[in-house]
Design a protein around this motif. Structure first.
Motif, short mmCIF file in Angstrom:
data_model
loop_
_atom_site.label_atom_id
_atom_site.label_comp_id
_atom_site.label_asym_id
_atom_site.label_seq_id
_atom_site.Cartn_x
_atom_site.Cartn_y
_atom_site.Cartn_z
N ALA A 104 0.73 -1.36 0.31
CA ALA A 104 0.18 -0.19 -0.03
C ALA A 104 0.74 0.72 0.11
O ALA A 104 1.83 1.55 0.99
N ARG A 105 0.77 2.00 -1.08
CA ARG A 105 1.64 3.78 -0.46
C ARG A 105 0.86 4.82 0.10
O ARG A 105 0.39 4.56 0.66
N ASP A 106 2.16 4.98 0.49
CA ASP A 106 1.90 6.39 1.83
C ASP A 106 1.05 6.69 1.78
O ASP A 106 -0.24 7.03 2.50
N ARG A 107 0.63 7.59 -0.09
CA ARG A 107 -0.29 8.94 0.37
C ARG A 107 -1.47 8.14 0.20
O ARG A 107 -2.26 9.02 0.80
N ASP A 108 -1.82 6.69 -0.35
CA ASP A 108 -3.18 6.43 -0.40
C ASP A 108 -3.70 6.67 1.28
O ASP A 108 -4.77 6.80 1.76
N ILE A 109 -2.36 6.05 2.34
CA ILE A 109 -2.70 6.04 3.82
C ILE A 109 -3.26 7.15 4.05
O ILE A 109 -4.49 7.45 5.13
N LEU A 110 -2.49 7.85 4.06
CA LEU A 110 -2.70 9.13 4.75
C LEU A 110 -4.27 9.82 4.11
O LEU A 110 -4.69 10.31 5.16
N MET A 111 -4.00 10.10 3.49
CA MET A 111 -5.75 10.41 2.35
C MET A 111 -6.48 9.79 2.76
O MET A 111 -7.55 10.40 3.28
N ALA A 112 -6.55 8.38 3.48
CA ALA A 112 -7.35 7.47 3.64
C ALA A 112 -8.04 8.26 5.42
O ALA A 112 -8.75 8.10 6.24
N LEU A 113 -7.17 8.80 5.99
CA LEU A 113 -6.84 9.12 7.36
C LEU A 113 -7.08 10.10 7.57
O LEU A 113 -7.78 11.07 8.91
N GLN A 114 -7.73 11.07 7.02
CA GLN A 114 -7.98 12.25 7.22
C GLN A 114 -9.00 12.37 7.01
O GLN A 114 -9.92 12.08 6.43
N GLY A 115 -9.82 13.21 8.12
CA GLY A 115 -11.44 13.45 8.52
C GLY A 115 -11.93 12.15 8.83
O GLY A 115 -12.97 11.93 8.74
N SER A 116 -11.40 10.64 8.49
CA SER A 116 -11.79 9.62 8.80
C SER A 116 -12.54 8.99 10.30
O SER A 116 -12.04 10.34 11.09
N ALA A 117 -13.67 9.17 10.34
CA ALA A 117 -14.19 8.20 12.29
C ALA A 117 -13.39 8.23 12.42
O ALA A 117 -12.23 7.27 11.91
N PRO A 118 -13.30 7.62 13.98
CA PRO A 118 -12.77 7.19 14.90
C PRO A 118 -12.14 5.96 14.72
O PRO A 118 -11.06 5.19 14.61
N ARG A 119 -13.52 4.69 13.94
CA ARG A 119 -13.44 3.58 13.78
C ARG A 119 -12.13 3.81 12.80
O ARG A 119 -11.42 2.44 13.03
N ASP A 120 -13.18 4.14 11.71
CA ASP A 120 -12.37 4.18 10.61
C ASP A 120 -11.22 4.23 11.10
O ASP A 120 -9.83 3.30 10.17
N ARG A 121 -10.32 5.38 11.60
CA ARG A 121 -9.06 5.56 11.17
C ARG A 121 -8.58 4.10 12.19
O ARG A 121 -7.54 3.55 11.86
N GLY A 122 -8.96 3.99 13.08
CA GLY A 122 -8.20 2.37 13.89
C GLY A 122 -8.50 1.36 13.09
O GLY A 122 -7.11 1.38 13.17
N LEU A 123 -9.35 0.91 12.09
CA LEU A 123 -8.99 0.39 11.25
C LEU A 123 -7.79 -0.25 10.14
O LEU A 123 -6.69 -0.46 10.67
N VAL A 124 -7.61 1.15 10.10
CA VAL A 124 -7.27 1.72 8.91
C VAL A 124 -4.83 1.64 9.45
O VAL A 124 -4.29 1.28 8.86
N MET A 125 -4.67 2.12 10.81
CA MET A 125 -3.44 2.21 11.15
C MET A 125 -3.26 1.00 12.07
O MET A 125 -2.13 0.81 12.16
N LEU A 126 -3.99 0.46 12.53
CA LEU A 126 -4.03 -1.35 13.36
C LEU A 126 -3.58 -1.96 11.98
O LEU A 126 -2.68 -2.92 12.22
N GLY A 127 -3.89 -2.20 10.92
CA GLY A 127 -3.13 -3.26 9.65
C GLY A 127 -1.91 -1.92 9.37
O GLY A 127 -1.27 -2.91 8.69
N ARG A 128 -1.43 -0.47 9.10
CA ARG A 128 -0.91 -0.23 9.10
C ARG A 128 0.49 0.17 9.55
O ARG A 128 1.37 -0.19 9.31
N TYR A 129 0.07 0.64 10.88
CA TYR A 129 1.20 1.13 11.50
C TYR A 129 1.13 -0.14 12.64
O TYR A 129 2.24 -0.29 13.78
N ALA A 130 0.54 -1.52 13.36
CA ALA A 130 0.84 -1.97 13.66
C ALA A 130 1.14 -3.54 13.22
O ALA A 130 1.02 -4.37 13.39
#
Length: 271
Positions: A104-130
């Protein structure tokens, strides 16, 4: 011996093992499919070769997995003396071609995190950051977190420790403040969200499947530390070889490797 009796005994053995539910279902599905073609206790090598030949329309990965299931079953059957000889012993292995991982490209992840609801941010970040697996994300419970530490139950019911960075810790705290204590991602009625629902949300937000996020996180972790063993531990891999397949070399790394082959003359010769 009839197929039903030996299959029942084999399933009981699998259920008593440390294998995950998904692995057990896969192994049983492959052996049951074989049982619909042959009497398991009387099968011969040539017959198994014919079944594999009939399955050439399936992917190499699927046929490799089928053969692995048969080998496990017949190894067990010989040990338990349900049969005298293992018909898979002389079968040639089915090599799986090594493919470049999708990262996954970093820019796509960063765009997905911008303005996302807390649940959605958690889902994406657990996959990419953890770098958690899909099932590990969906089943994560608030009791599994202690500050920057997560206790993750992975494949084969093996528990590992995964530390979270400040951004991810903040995202998890937001979720904890907004909903009752329990699963981070509760289901519609009870329990946790289904893994496929998590998959759809992450794919919709980022354009990538969760495994591509895991590959990207592993690559970033190795690039930052150079410590393959630490990345292996983070991912929960039993083998370093598996971890190595997760790491993606970008063009800069390839160019640096090429530049490193240059023979530079000693300063005395250069003068």
């Amino acid at each position: 011996m009839k197929n039903d009796k030996i299959l029942s005994a084999y399933e009981t053995w699998l259920l008593a093992s440390s294998r995950s539910d998904g692995t057990i279902k896969l192994r049983m599905r492959h052996v049951r499919a074989l049982a619909r073609r042959l009497p398991l206790a009387l099968a011969r090598e040539r017959q198994l070769q014919e079944v594999l030949g009939d399955c050439r329309h399936l992917s190499t990965e699927t046929r490799h997995s089928m053969l692995a299931s048969w080998r496990l079953f017949y190894g067990w059957a010989v040990t338990k003396r349900f049969i005298m000889a293992d018909p898979t012993a002389e079968l040639e292995s089915i090599p799986v071609p090594v493919r470049m991982p999708r990262v996954a490209r970093d820019r796509d992840i960063l765009m997905a995190l911008q303005g996302s609801a807390p649940r959605d941010r958690g889902l994406v970040m657990l996959g990419r950051y953890a770098c958690l697996r899909l099932t590990e994300i969906s089943t994560l419970h608030m009791r599994d977190r202690d500050g920057d530490l997560l206790r993750v139950l992975g494949k084969g019911n093996k528990e590992r420790i995964v530390y979270v960075n400040d951004d991810l810790a903040h995202a998890l705290t937001r979720i904890e403040l907004e909903q009752p204590r329990g699963f981070y991602f509760p289901g519609g009625t009870d329990g946790h969200m289904h893994p496929q629902s998590v998959h759809k949300i992450i794919k919709r937000l980022t354009g990538w499947n969760p495994h591509a996020l895991r590959h990207a996180g592993a690559t970033a972790a190795y690039r930052a530390t150079g410590d393959l063993r630490a990345v292996q531990d983070m991912l929960g891999h039993a083998s370093l070889l598996t971890t190595q397949r997760y790491l993606h070399l970008d063009d800069a790394a390839r160019r640096a490797a090429a530049a490193g082959t240059i023979i530079r003359p000693p300063s005395s010769l250069a003068a």
